[in-house]
Enzyme design. Structure first.
Site, PDB file in Angstrom:
ATOM      1  N   LYS A 290      -3.192   4.690 -10.190  1.00 31.13           N
ATOM      2  CA  LYS A 290      -1.781   4.391 -10.428  1.00 31.13           C
ATOM      3  C   LYS A 290      -1.181   5.585 -11.165  1.00 31.13           C
ATOM      4  O   LYS A 290      -1.581   5.903 -12.291  1.00 31.13           O
ATOM      5  CB  LYS A 290      -1.621   3.124 -11.257  1.00 31.13           C
ATOM      6  CG  LYS A 290      -0.162   2.751 -11.520  1.00 31.13           C
ATOM      7  CD  LYS A 290      -0.069   1.457 -12.328  1.00 31.13           C
ATOM      8  CE  LYS A 290       1.374   1.063 -12.576  1.00 31.13           C
ATOM      9  NZ  LYS A 290       1.477  -0.179 -13.374  1.00 31.13           N
ATOM     10  N   LYS A 343      -1.194   3.571  -5.986  1.00 26.21           N
ATOM     11  CA  LYS A 343       0.232   3.332  -6.231  1.00 26.21           C
ATOM     12  C   LYS A 343       0.851   4.595  -6.816  1.00 26.21           C
ATOM     13  O   LYS A 343       0.305   5.126  -7.788  1.00 26.21           O
ATOM     14  CB  LYS A 343       0.389   2.156  -7.202  1.00 26.21           C
ATOM     15  CG  LYS A 343       1.832   1.783  -7.523  1.00 26.21           C
ATOM     16  CD  LYS A 343       1.871   0.622  -8.516  1.00 26.21           C
ATOM     17  CE  LYS A 343       3.325   0.244  -8.825  1.00 26.21           C
ATOM     18  NZ  LYS A 343       3.420  -0.837  -9.830  1.00 26.21           N
TER      19      LYS A 343
END
Length: 422
Positions: A290, A343
């Site tokens: 992320k 992400k």
């Protein structure tokens, strides 16, 4: 005994219906008397008439005999070679044996050789929920709402299930009065997320529910972890809170808990906490890579979860880093993660492919709010074809190696795949 082949051609004076003559014909060939029916040549055209081609009432043996006798029915001629436009130069053929365009020359061939598929089963639908009864539009994310957990949420899930999307992930808009510096509301068994899970499981027992495990929606500081007075995010103390949050979600009926906080060691700690409480069947989807991205802006508006100070760069990954994703992936694998997530999605296709090639675990990609909003804005301004760009972006995430995609387009894309109009 030697056999005699008799070539029977069209014979005048006989009436024909299809290949069958009106009267049988007797021929004498040496010692063998053969009864046969001569065939008249005719052309079979699939386009003749409005109905199917009429059958000739001949047996298979009679049809084969006609072909052996040289009286096979004619099919239409091959279509003429299309002419090139006037002025096209006449050139010798290039000396190449392989022409990849051959496999792309028709829709049927392109479909047959398509390497990547996309279906509603690949989508996880992120849904925002709040305590209110009305569905509140999110300005920065056209088409998305903060759904009332008792009514709007159930209705949206029903719509998604109708087109094959049976996986969702919940994100809560928590009242400010319930937020504090340690995010204690995150593990309230009667909090917004546990209540919503229980409601959905009562209505749709087979629905797959993912949850977000992080403190930022519950923190008065807006960070994913507990903040020390000097601004440092405390790692191990935060992990302690996350374990309690994950157990509360599993107790409510969550199928997959998804730590998005990026604290070190949290996957192993959560796995241990779940197992200790009898939730060995609950999966962990780790936000493995992320990044500290600028594509999250609309999401933070949706949940009112912007950091009150600073940024998240001390725990989320540097967008410039590639190899670091392997370190995170190896740690999450060893700690018991069941799914690895990247992400954002489209700007990080190389990271999706990296994890796909290096890990046997399922890979998830999150097409984040900024990606969604850019496509929506471009469509509204008629700068792009929203539907086509949406589908292409999702296909690219799949092609890069994502098994599942968290996307706000889940319902719209599934309807497109099912042939529905928006």
């Amino acid at each position: 005994m030697a056999s005699t082949i008799v070539n029977v051609g069209p014979i005048q004076g006989l009436d024909y219906v299809g290949l069958r003559p009106a009267k049988p014909l007797k021929l004498n060939s040496g010692r063998i008397q053969i009864k046969t029916r001569p065939q008249r040549l005719f052309t079979v055209r699939a386009s003749d008439g409005d109905g199917p081609i009429g059958k000739t009432r001949l047996s298979d043996a009679e049809c084969e005999a006609a072909v052996v006798a040289g009286s096979a029915p004619h099919a239409p001629p091959a279509p003429p070679k299309p002419a090139a436009p006037a002025g096209t130069p006449v050139v010798p053929l290039l000396p190449i044996n392989r022409r990849p365009r051959r496999n792309r020359r028709s829709p049927a061939l392109r479909s047959a050789f398509q390497e990547t598929s996309l279906s509603p089963a690949n989508f996880v639908y992120p849904l925002f929920i709040h305590e209110g009864q009305e569905d509140t539009p999110i300005g920065a994310m056209p088409g998305c709402y903060r759904l009332g957990w008792r009514h709007g949420l159930v209705e949206e899930v029903s719509k998604a299930r109708d087109v094959g999307v049976n996986s969702i992930v919940l994100f809560p808009k928590v009242p400010d009065a319930l937020k504090n510096s340690t995010g204690d509301e995150a593990y309230n068994d009667n909090g917004l997320v546990p209540r919503a899970i229980r409601l959905l499981k009562d209505k749709y027992p087979d629905l797959v529910i993912y949850t977000d495990v992080a403190l930022d929606p519950y923190s008065s500081d807006g960070h994913d972890g507990i903040v020390r007075e000097d601004g440092v995010i405390l790692n191990d103390e935060t992990v302690h809170q996350l374990c309690k949050q994950a157990v509360a979600q599993a107790r409510a009926g969550a199928d997959v808990v998804s730590p998005s906080d990026m604290m070190d060691g949290r996957v192993g700690a959560i796995r241990t906490a779940l197992d200790a409480e009898g939730f060995q069947h609950v999966s962990i989807m780790s936000y493995t890579a992320k990044y500290a991205s600028s594509f999250y802006g609309p999401f933070r508006e949706a949940l009112d979860s912007n950091p009150r100070f600073g940024d998240k760069k001390t725990y989320q990954m540097n967008p410039a880093n590639y190899r670091e994703a392997l370190i995170e992936a190896r740690e999450d694998e060893s700690e018991g993660a069941d799914i690895l997530l990247v992400k954002p999605g489209l700007p990080y296709l190389d990271i999706i492919r990296l994890l796909r090639d290096s890990s046997p675990l399922p890979i998830a990609a999150y097409q984040v709010s900024g990606e969604y909003s850019m496509i929506k804005a471009g469509g509204v301004l008629k700068m792009i074809d929203e539907e086509k760009v949406m589908m292409e972006s999702l296909m690219c995430l799949r092609r890069a190696g994502a098994d599942v995609i968290l996307t706000y387009f889940a319902l719209q894309a599934a309807r497109s795949l099912c042939g529905e109009k928006r």
